[in-house]
Design a protein around this motif. Sequence first.
Motif: not given
Length: 448
Positions: A103-113, A319-326
């Motif tokens: 989930h997006e919230a988990e991605g944020k926690m990963m990037l914060d860590w 140039a990664p396109v429609v790919h990148l997400a945490s």
Amino acid sequence: MKKILIFLCAILPSVVGAQTFETRYERSVHDLMEDVARRFGVKFKFDANVDTVGKQMPYADFRVRPYSLEMTLDNICKYYDWNWWKQSGNLYKIKLYEYPRRHEAEGKMMLDWLSSLYHNKEQWEARRDSLRREVRQRLELDAFLDSCVTVPDGSPSGKRPVILSKIRKHDGYATQNICIELTPGQHMFGTIYAYAPAKSKKLKAKSKKPLIVCPDGHWPYRYRKDEQQRLGTLARMGAICVDFDLYGWGESEKEVGEAAHHTSRAHVYQAACGYILLDWMLKNCKDIDTERVGVMGGSGGGTHTVLLSLLDERVTASAPVVHLASHFDGGCPCESGKPVQLAAGGTCEPELAAVMAPKPMLIVSDGGDWTSSVPTLEFPYLQRIYGFYGAQDKVRNVHLPNERHDFRENKRNAVYDFFIDVFGLDRSMLDESKIEIEPDDALKSLYK
């Protein structure tokens, strides 16, 4: 009083009387989910491989959190190794657990860590070096290269030459197929798109040209119109581009079968394709400018854009396109078949992409897939890393909030603008209508 009773019936479990400690407060999952849907005013759609028939859940209603639908669904789904995903409106989809998707919230926690691990250039570069080393190890790239017929510097060993087709000339560019045997009986199949100006521009033709390696994504095969338009247009503007088949797709499917694509071997094989192809092009095409080496791909091709940029330091723009997400590593084994996201204690795609810093990088995202979070989540993270070098202007994001997961005109235009800027391509030659869409067989080497 009657209205109050009706309300209570609507929110209380339908089998309250049957629940006791001795029965472990067990309930039908089907009934439980119906109650949850009523309580929170939502609807559930179950994936085909999620079966609720006959399933009983212990301590069922104790898993419900009246203040949080998400926590309620977490408690229910994790018992069966399911997961939930919010769709449009009030619709939620229940699917089997997928290890590359969060989930997006988990991605944020990963990037914060991750951000807590480094606060300056020196700390980041120590982390970067660990990532490069461990991703390569977890991908098992060197062991794979040792098994290749074509040695890591891109030259063929033994008597197995690289196969090049005849050159086909078009308006301002030329195409030529390339076939390299990687492992015995298994080849990399691709097409080179090269700048080929009219005779009146002969002197300009002799100048060094940038190279752009283009891993393909999970759209119809690389022979499709939009890929020919993209690579042909970049070639007309002054670049040399080369793409290649996914493992088990296109001509590769004739050798290994389509099922081979859904294996961990596809992950390392496709990484090796980009790695060896880049090396071969640099060593055998004398008119390539080694200071201008790009990688660009969409969707699954974006995964391999990030990976090749990390593995080969000769890449100068990405140039990664429609790919990148945490919160998504790529759902196909060709993107996540090897455990590269476990490198250095745990990582994710934005951190792997950040290894490019401070070299130019474009992130193209849209509002209709997992990249919808890029402007507010992944891009600020990347800007922080680039900030360690005073190079925030070297990373850019083109976000298309009203578009979906594809590589249509606006995404292609974003890529053109980027490479015009960083590689000095000729904008006056930007005209997709000049691209000749060749039939599939024209782009094949062995299996027509």
